[in-house]
Design a protein around this motif. Structure first.
Motif, PDB file in Angstrom:
ATOM      1  N   ALA A  56     -22.459  40.014 -67.392  1.00 11.94           N
ATOM      2  CA  ALA A  56     -22.579  40.067 -68.850  1.00 11.94           C
ATOM      3  C   ALA A  56     -22.152  38.750 -69.494  1.00 11.94           C
ATOM      4  N   VAL A  57     -21.066  38.161 -68.998  1.00 13.68           N
ATOM      5  CA  VAL A  57     -20.589  36.887 -69.538  1.00 13.68           C
ATOM      6  C   VAL A  57     -21.610  35.781 -69.286  1.00 13.68           C
ATOM      7  N   VAL A  58     -22.159  35.733 -68.092  1.00 11.08           N
ATOM      8  CA  VAL A  58     -23.170  34.726 -67.769  1.00 11.08           C
ATOM      9  C   VAL A  58     -24.405  34.919 -68.644  1.00 11.08           C
ATOM     10  N   ALA A  59     -24.851  36.153 -68.800  1.00 15.21           N
ATOM     11  CA  ALA A  59     -26.029  36.424 -69.630  1.00 15.21           C
ATOM     12  C   ALA A  59     -25.782  36.003 -71.073  1.00 15.21           C
ATOM     13  N   ARG A  60     -24.604  36.285 -71.577  1.00  9.13           N
ATOM     14  CA  ARG A  60     -24.273  35.908 -72.952  1.00  9.13           C
ATOM     15  C   ARG A  60     -24.220  34.392 -73.092  1.00  9.13           C
ATOM     16  N   SER A  61     -23.668  33.717 -72.107  1.00 14.54           N
ATOM     17  CA  SER A  61     -23.554  32.259 -72.140  1.00 14.54           C
ATOM     18  C   SER A  61     -24.907  31.581 -72.036  1.00 14.54           C
ATOM     19  N   CYS A  62     -25.817  32.173 -71.314  1.00 18.20           N
ATOM     20  CA  CYS A  62     -27.135  31.572 -71.114  1.00 18.20           C
ATOM     21  C   CYS A  62     -28.017  31.672 -72.349  1.00 18.20           C
ATOM     22  N   SER A  63     -27.637  32.457 -73.314  1.00 18.24           N
ATOM     23  CA  SER A  63     -28.456  32.607 -74.510  1.00 18.24           C
ATOM     24  C   SER A  63     -28.172  31.523 -75.543  1.00 18.24           C
ATOM     25  N   GLU A  64     -27.119  30.757 -75.342  1.00 17.27           N
ATOM     26  CA  GLU A  64     -26.773  29.692 -76.281  1.00 17.27           C
ATOM     27  C   GLU A  64     -27.593  28.449 -75.985  1.00 17.27           C
ATOM     28  N   SER A  65     -27.958  27.734 -77.027  1.00 16.14           N
ATOM     29  CA  SER A  65     -28.711  26.491 -76.865  1.00 16.14           C
ATOM     30  C   SER A  65     -27.759  25.301 -76.874  1.00 16.14           C
ATOM     31  N   ALA A  66     -28.116  24.292 -76.109  1.00 15.42           N
ATOM     32  CA  ALA A  66     -27.330  23.060 -76.102  1.00 15.42           C
ATOM     33  C   ALA A  66     -27.576  22.306 -77.408  1.00 15.42           C
ATOM     34  N   PRO A  67     -26.571  21.577 -77.898  1.00 14.51           N
ATOM     35  CA  PRO A  67     -26.793  20.753 -79.090  1.00 14.51           C
ATOM     36  C   PRO A  67     -27.903  19.736 -78.827  1.00 14.51           C
ATOM     37  N   ASP A  68     -28.654  19.370 -79.873  1.00 11.47           N
ATOM     38  CA  ASP A  68     -29.791  18.455 -79.719  1.00 11.47           C
ATOM     39  C   ASP A  68     -29.402  17.147 -79.043  1.00 11.47           C
ATOM     40  N   GLY A  69     -28.278  16.576 -79.411  1.00 11.59           N
ATOM     41  CA  GLY A  69     -27.846  15.299 -78.820  1.00 11.59           C
ATOM     42  C   GLY A  69     -27.628  15.417 -77.317  1.00 11.59           C
TER      43      GLY A  69
END
Length: 88
Positions: A56-69
């Protein structure tokens, strides 16, 4: 069938199938069998809960996008490596 040692051969089999249970890759009969074992075996249930939490933690973390820079810097690095490989 209560188990106190999750290292015995029966528990090892169930512990391997926990991953498949979490990924919904078992048929209904196997799901039922694993669930019954988990109800009767505290150490295996603990391992199941841990695996479920990590997933669940990995799935939640994978949904975030990296900052554009950061994304741009990583893509530039990948392209540089690709150029070096094709020049070799």
């Amino acid at each position: 069938m209560s188990q106190s040692d999750p290292t015995n051969s029966e528990c090892v089999d169930y512990l391997e199938r926990i991953v498949y249970l979490l990924d919904n890759e078992l048929d209904e009969a196997e799901c039922s069998e694993v669930r019954v074992h988990l109800e009767e075996c505290g150490p295996c249930l603990h391992k199941y809960d841990l695996e479920r939490t990590v997933k669940a933690v990995v799935a939640r973390s994978c949904s975030e996008s990296a900052p554009d820079g950061l994304r741009d810097r990583v893509l530039m690095q990948v392209r540089q490596v690709q150029v070096r490989i094709t020049e070799s």
